[in-house]
Structures are given as C-alpha cells and as structure tokens.
Enzyme design. Structure first.
Site: not given
Length: 374
Positions: A268, A337, A99, A311, A306, A191, A308, A95
């Site tokens: 994102d 996770h 921002f 988990c 899940c 914008q 991952c 970026d």
C-alpha cells in the site's frame, strides 16, 4: 483466511516471487496486490464506482484517523466500514495507528502500556493501547486488522531500537489475546529499525505468536534504498511461506518490483493518490508533470498503452488545463490514472510470475523507467 500459492518465479535473490490468491469472508484478492489508501474511508477523489472500474480488490482505512472522525461507534451503528462507504464489495484493511506513532511523534507520548495522542484535529487527548486498537478495528468492521506497533525513525540508535522492537512484540502478544472471534484476520508487524539482526529477531518474535498474516513495517521512511532492501530481506527471511506477507507504505514502481522479488504479496502507499493531486502522472518512463507548459497543446493521452478511463478519453492538454486552473476534476482524473496504472503494473507482474519471465519484465521496466528522487 486462506492463501493459495498459484505460481512462483526465481528472482535472483534468496527469495521467490509469488502469485497467490488470498480468500476470506467470501471475498478474494489476487497477489501481488497493490491496495489503494483510503485513510478516512475514502480513497481521495475516487468514488466506489471508480475503484471498481480501476480493479481494486482491497482498500485501506486508518484506525487512528477514523477513531477521531467520525468515531468507530458511529461507523458501527451504520453497519461497519463496507456499508458506511456505500457498499464496498471488496476487502478492507485497517492500519492500527502505528505509523502515526512515527509521523505524529510531536503529538504523542509512548510508554509500555500504549500511546497517548494529542489529536491533530482539535488537541483532544486519546489513549491507544494494543487492546483498544483491536477493539476500534473490530467496531469498524474491517476484514484485515493490524496490531498496534511502534514504528521507529530510521535514525534510531541500537539501544532504543532493541527497546522498541521488544515493545512491539509485547504489544503484538497483547493484541493477539484481545481479538474477538469476529472472523477478521489480525496481522502481526515486524520492526527492528535499520539493524538487520534486529529485523530477523523481530520476525522470529512475531512469527512465534502465529498470526494469520505478517507485515514488514518501518521502511521507506527516509532511509537509503539500499538500506531499505537490506532490511526487507532480513525481515522476509524469517516469515513463513504459508502466510501472506505485507510490505507497509511502499508503492513506488521500482520498489514494487523489489518487494515482489523479495516474496512480498501485499503493498500500500499514498504515493499514487498524493502525487496525482500535484499533477504528477505515472508512466512507463517515470512521472509526468502535467502542469509543464509543453503539454499546453498536446493531444495525446497520458500513456497510449494505459487502459484507464482518463487515458481513453482525455488529452494531456485538457489535463494540463485542469491543473493550471486548479479544477477539481483534474485531481480525480489524475488519481484514476495513477491507481489504475499501478494496478495494471501489478497485473503484469503477476502474469509474468504465472507465465514465466518475471526477471525479464523487471529488467525491461527498470531500464526504461526514470525513478524520482526521494
């Protein structure tokens, strides 16, 4: 950069959901894609091995923050961001600092030539221009770079919004002219604040500069959800179907569905990592506050469905214990996770576009998901 549209799906909106493949510099990314945020060349608490395990294909860095620490010259001397981070094999998007024009408004002054920041780290003064921001990102060695833009607050009045929109366009034109032939892709950012006609006009302006990709900025910054969707639709209506579309800073599960339905390819957000550090874990029913006492003796994983590593191995009771005692491992396991959960959701969305059934998946998910209040 090459974008191949592999499948589309009707969404009940004027737009189509898209399943695409984005290829550049010998790397690729399947879309719709969620890109974990790694502001300072690190996705907080995760190693590169973690990122590869969860299936990330593109991560973010931030030109403003990396300029302050460690400095783009240092990163360049050490081989660019990919090598500096330890050999990240995927794509990196940086970026521009646009921002921070919004989030650090109390520490900056803006004029037609650029932005002057008083660094939040040590109070030093730093001047950002469209040209210098492109140069910073080229030194960092990212694959996808963003133009410097002015991200206006959602409360900005129309007169100021017109001035801001036109400034963003002029900066985009200067950024386009400043880019060196490095092979990186420079995206333009639309914008227009919270005015639909200005959103359409900003898209027209930025598209006229013929960037390889386009981003929609200035959303999910405090406005109502209905307003966000209206502004998103107005922006996307002016973007070409042949180029990638990126919705900046949006990552709540319900918003990912809405963005995909509007034809967005890339997302994102810091939500996945930031909420993980507070013990808020994403599930198909909403966020789970693992610090709640009811999980003290709960032997179940966060979510059975899940896949991952958190988990697969650890119980809610153990995660509860880690967070109640502020053990650092808890932050990592929760972040693994949340990021994997989101990437898996994006894979499910992509599959529904390719195989058919996007609207059914969206309706089923939203019927069972309790969205958190802003």
């Amino acid at each position: 950069m090459q974008l191949t549209i592999e499948a589309t799906a009707e969404t009940g909106t004027p737009f189509q959901a898209r399943a695409c493949r984005l290829e550049m510099r010998g790397k690729s990314m399947e879309t719709p894609a969620f890109m974990p945020v790694g502001t300072l060349a690190t996705v907080k608490s995760l190693s590169l091995e973690d990122l590869e395990e969860v299936g990330a294909e593109c991560i973010l860095g931030n030109a403003y923050h990396l300029h302050l620490r460690p400095g783009e010259e240092t990163v360049a001397k050490l081989g660019g961001l990919h090598r500096f981070m330890g050999g990240w094999p995927g794509l990196i998007l940086t970026d521009s600092g646009g921002f921070q024009v919004f989030s650090l408004a109390h520490l900056r002054s803006i004029d037609d030539e650029g932005v002057t920041f008083q660094a939040h780290t040590d109070g030093s003064t730093h001047r950002f221009t469209p040209e210098s921001v492109v140069a910073i990102q080229e030194a960092l060695g990212s694959d996808i770079m963003m133009c410097l833009d002015e991200c206006p607050p959602h409360t900005m009045d129309r007169t100021a919004a017109v001035e801001s929109m036109d400034r963003t366009y002029r900066w985009a034109a200067r950024s386009r002219g400043a880019q060196a032939p490095t092979g990186a892709a420079l995206f333009g950012i639309t914008q227009g604040a919270m005015f639909a006609d200005l959103r359409r006009e900003s898209a027209r302006q930025i598209v006229s500069l013929d960037f390889p990709g386009y981003a929609v900025g200035g959303l999910a910054i405090g406005e109502e959800k209905s307003v966000m969707l209206e502004m998103l639709n107005a922006s996307v209506a002016g973007l070409p179907a042949s180029k990638p579309r990126y919705l900046m800073g949006v990552g709540a599960p319900e918003d990912l569905f809405a963005g995909v339905a509007a034809g967005i390819d890339m997302f994102d957000c810091v939500l996945q990592t930031r909420t993980a550090r507070t013990g808020a874990l994403l599930t198909r029913h909403g966020r789970m506050n693992i610090s709640n006492a009811r999980f003290t003796e709960d032997p179940e994983p966060v979510e059975r469905e899940c896949d991952c590593s958190t988990c697969a191995r650890y119980s809610r009771a153990y995660l509860h214990h880690l967070f109640r005692n502020r053990e650092l491992l808890g932050y990592r396991l929760a972040t693994v996770h949340n990021v994997r959960w989101t990437l898996r959701l994006m894979a499910d969305i992509r599959r529904s576009i390719v195989e058919g059934g996007f609207r059914e998946l969206q309706e089923e998910f939203l019927a069972g998901y309790l969205a958190s209040k802003p």
